[in-house]
Design an enzyme around this catalytic site. Structure first.
Site, PDB file in Angstrom:
ATOM      1  N   ASN A  81      -8.556   2.618 -41.039  1.00  0.00           N
ATOM      2  CA  ASN A  81      -9.110   2.822 -39.786  1.00  0.00           C
ATOM      3  C   ASN A  81      -8.237   1.905 -38.863  1.00  0.00           C
ATOM      4  O   ASN A  81      -7.735   0.912 -39.245  1.00  0.00           O
ATOM      5  CB  ASN A  81     -10.575   2.655 -39.653  1.00  0.00           C
ATOM      6  CG  ASN A  81     -11.186   2.727 -38.315  1.00  0.00           C
ATOM      7  OD1 ASN A  81     -10.982   3.687 -37.545  1.00  0.00           O
ATOM      8  ND2 ASN A  81     -12.024   1.875 -37.966  1.00  0.00           N
ATOM      9  N   ASN A 105      -4.261   8.863 -31.019  1.00  0.00           N
ATOM     10  CA  ASN A 105      -3.639   8.298 -32.209  1.00  0.00           C
ATOM     11  C   ASN A 105      -3.233   9.070 -33.093  1.00  0.00           C
ATOM     12  O   ASN A 105      -2.327   9.302 -33.713  1.00  0.00           O
ATOM     13  CB  ASN A 105      -4.855   7.352 -32.666  1.00  0.00           C
ATOM     14  CG  ASN A 105      -4.577   5.808 -32.182  1.00  0.00           C
ATOM     15  OD1 ASN A 105      -3.668   5.015 -32.367  1.00  0.00           O
ATOM     16  ND2 ASN A 105      -5.478   5.611 -31.430  1.00  0.00           N
ATOM     17  N   GLY A 154      -7.902  11.829 -29.457  1.00  0.00           N
ATOM     18  CA  GLY A 154      -6.899  12.233 -30.562  1.00  0.00           C
ATOM     19  C   GLY A 154      -5.524  11.446 -30.439  1.00  0.00           C
ATOM     20  O   GLY A 154      -4.490  12.216 -30.982  1.00  0.00           O
ATOM     21  N   HIS A 175      -9.123  -0.283 -35.213  1.00  0.00           N
ATOM     22  CA  HIS A 175     -10.044  -0.871 -34.345  1.00  0.00           C
ATOM     23  C   HIS A 175      -9.374  -1.693 -33.093  1.00  0.00           C
ATOM     24  O   HIS A 175      -8.629  -2.550 -33.235  1.00  0.00           O
ATOM     25  CB  HIS A 175     -11.076  -1.708 -35.106  1.00  0.00           C
ATOM     26  CG  HIS A 175     -12.146  -2.193 -34.152  1.00  0.00           C
ATOM     27  ND1 HIS A 175     -13.455  -1.256 -34.033  1.00  0.00           N
ATOM     28  CD2 HIS A 175     -12.393  -3.398 -33.276  1.00  0.00           C
ATOM     29  CE1 HIS A 175     -14.149  -1.983 -32.986  1.00  0.00           C
ATOM     30  NE2 HIS A 175     -13.731  -3.117 -32.673  1.00  0.00           N
ATOM     31  N   GLU A 229      -1.551   0.410 -30.237  1.00  0.00           N
ATOM     32  CA  GLU A 229      -1.830   1.446 -31.352  1.00  0.00           C
ATOM     33  C   GLU A 229      -0.959   2.311 -31.705  1.00  0.00           C
ATOM     34  O   GLU A 229      -0.690   2.729 -32.883  1.00  0.00           O
ATOM     35  CB  GLU A 229      -3.354   2.014 -31.009  1.00  0.00           C
ATOM     36  CG  GLU A 229      -4.534   1.076 -30.542  1.00  0.00           C
ATOM     37  CD  GLU A 229      -5.795   1.680 -30.489  1.00  0.00           C
ATOM     38  OE1 GLU A 229      -6.263   2.575 -31.341  1.00  0.00           O
ATOM     39  OE2 GLU A 229      -6.689   1.328 -29.629  1.00  0.00           O
ATOM     40  N   LEU A 264     -16.195   8.696 -34.932  1.00  0.00           N
ATOM     41  CA  LEU A 264     -17.423   7.716 -34.667  1.00  0.00           C
ATOM     42  C   LEU A 264     -18.536   7.555 -35.537  1.00  0.00           C
ATOM     43  O   LEU A 264     -19.217   6.476 -35.411  1.00  0.00           O
ATOM     44  CB  LEU A 264     -17.792   8.070 -33.275  1.00  0.00           C
ATOM     45  CG  LEU A 264     -16.896   8.029 -31.995  1.00  0.00           C
ATOM     46  CD1 LEU A 264     -17.462   8.355 -30.644  1.00  0.00           C
ATOM     47  CD2 LEU A 264     -16.218   6.294 -31.605  1.00  0.00           C
TER      48      LEU A 264
HETATM   49  C1  GRF Z   1      -8.818   3.961 -30.128  1.00  0.00           C
HETATM   50  O1  GRF Z   1      -8.987   2.902 -29.269  1.00  0.00           O
HETATM   51  C2  GRF Z   1      -9.064   3.574 -31.716  1.00  0.00           C
HETATM   52  O2  GRF Z   1      -8.657   2.272 -31.936  1.00  0.00           O
HETATM   53  C3  GRF Z   1     -10.471   3.583 -31.799  1.00  0.00           C
HETATM   54  O3  GRF Z   1     -10.949   4.746 -30.915  1.00  0.00           O
HETATM   55  C4  GRF Z   1     -10.005   5.087 -30.084  1.00  0.00           C
HETATM   56  C5  GRF Z   1      -9.473   6.441 -30.243  1.00  0.00           C
HETATM   57  O4  GRF Z   1      -8.488   6.943 -29.205  1.00  0.00           O
HETATM   58  N1  GRF Z   1     -11.177   3.749 -33.058  1.00  0.00           N
HETATM   59  P1  GRF Z   1      -7.919   8.231 -29.329  1.00  0.00           P
HETATM   60  O5  GRF Z   1      -8.904   9.283 -29.724  1.00  0.00           O
HETATM   61  O6  GRF Z   1      -6.788   7.894 -30.738  1.00  0.00           O
HETATM   62  O7  GRF Z   1      -7.127   8.493 -28.247  1.00  0.00           O
END
Ligand code: GRF
Length: 195
Positions: free
Chosen positions: A103, A16, A14, A105, A175, A86
């Site tokens: 989303n 992000n 988490g 990626h 990100e 996921l």
């Molecule tokens: C990130 O690399 C995102 O791009 C992908 O999953 C990862 C999640 O990382 N979809 P976090 O849980 O936000 O640390």
């Protein structure tokens, strides 16, 4: 100005989700009102507490039978943000939020995307393919993995000295820096379109 209410879906760490909650903490038009996870051990849930954002855990059945839709309706969610979620988003959710699910990626889609391509595996594949650049893709979500309309991409270099770990760190930083801003632009522009 109409307010927008966002729910974040996260399955793991988490980081992000946290960058997003931090960015919108005092935002006038966008509020993060709910964090949802399929994983009761997701660290994203701890991060939600830190920002006083309520969270809920759901099962695949609850996601598929409309129960999660009901929760989203109860708190007037207008947009969904996937941040390290996921599972494939089922049709019942996609239809309820047309063009309102985003989303991120960690590669330059369509490269290194699709079912099974997540986390470390992506950066390993990028290094193995001797790519000279990689990056992040922010896209709308439909019923297929990584295939929705691309909203923004940001690139970074792959250095000859990189392994999947060093590359993953560089990409994750990108990100955190860009995802909240892309969400902001996407939400505020979609506010003019009919729901
Ligand atoms: C990130 O690399 C995102 O791009 C992908 O999953 C990862 C999640 O990382 N979809 P976090 O849980 O936000 O640390």
């Amino acid at each position: 100005m109409k307010k927008n209410y966002l729910a974040i879906f996260a399955s793991g760490s988490g980081s992000n989700a946290e960058a997003i909650m931090k960015y919108f903490f005092h935002h006038s038009q966008i509020e993060i009102v709910l964090v949802l996870s399929n994983n009761e051990r997701a660290y994203a849930l701890e991060r939600a507490k830190k920002y006083n954002v309520p969270s809920k855990i759901f099962t695949k059945t609850q996601l598929q039978n409309g129960e999660v839709n009901q929760w989203l309706k109860e708190v007037n969610i207008t947009h969904l943000v996937l941040a390290g979620f996921l599972w494939l988003v089922p049709e019942i959710i996609v239809t309820a939020f047309p063009h309102r699910i985003i989303n991120i990626h960690p590669s330059l889609l369509p490269k290194f995307g699709g079912k099974g391509m997540h986390g470390h595996k992506i950066h390993e594949a990028v290094v193995a393919a001797q790519e000279i650049e990689t990056g992040i893709t922010m896209h709308e979500v439909n019923e297929r993995y990584d295939e929705g309309k691309i909203l923004a991409q940001v690139k970074c270099a792959v250095l000859p000295t990189d392994d999947a770990t060093t590359l993953g760190e560089r990409v994750l930083k990108l990100e955190h820096e860009h995802y909240p801003k892309v969400i902001e632009a996407w939400v505020t522009s979609s506010a003019d379109r009919p729901r």
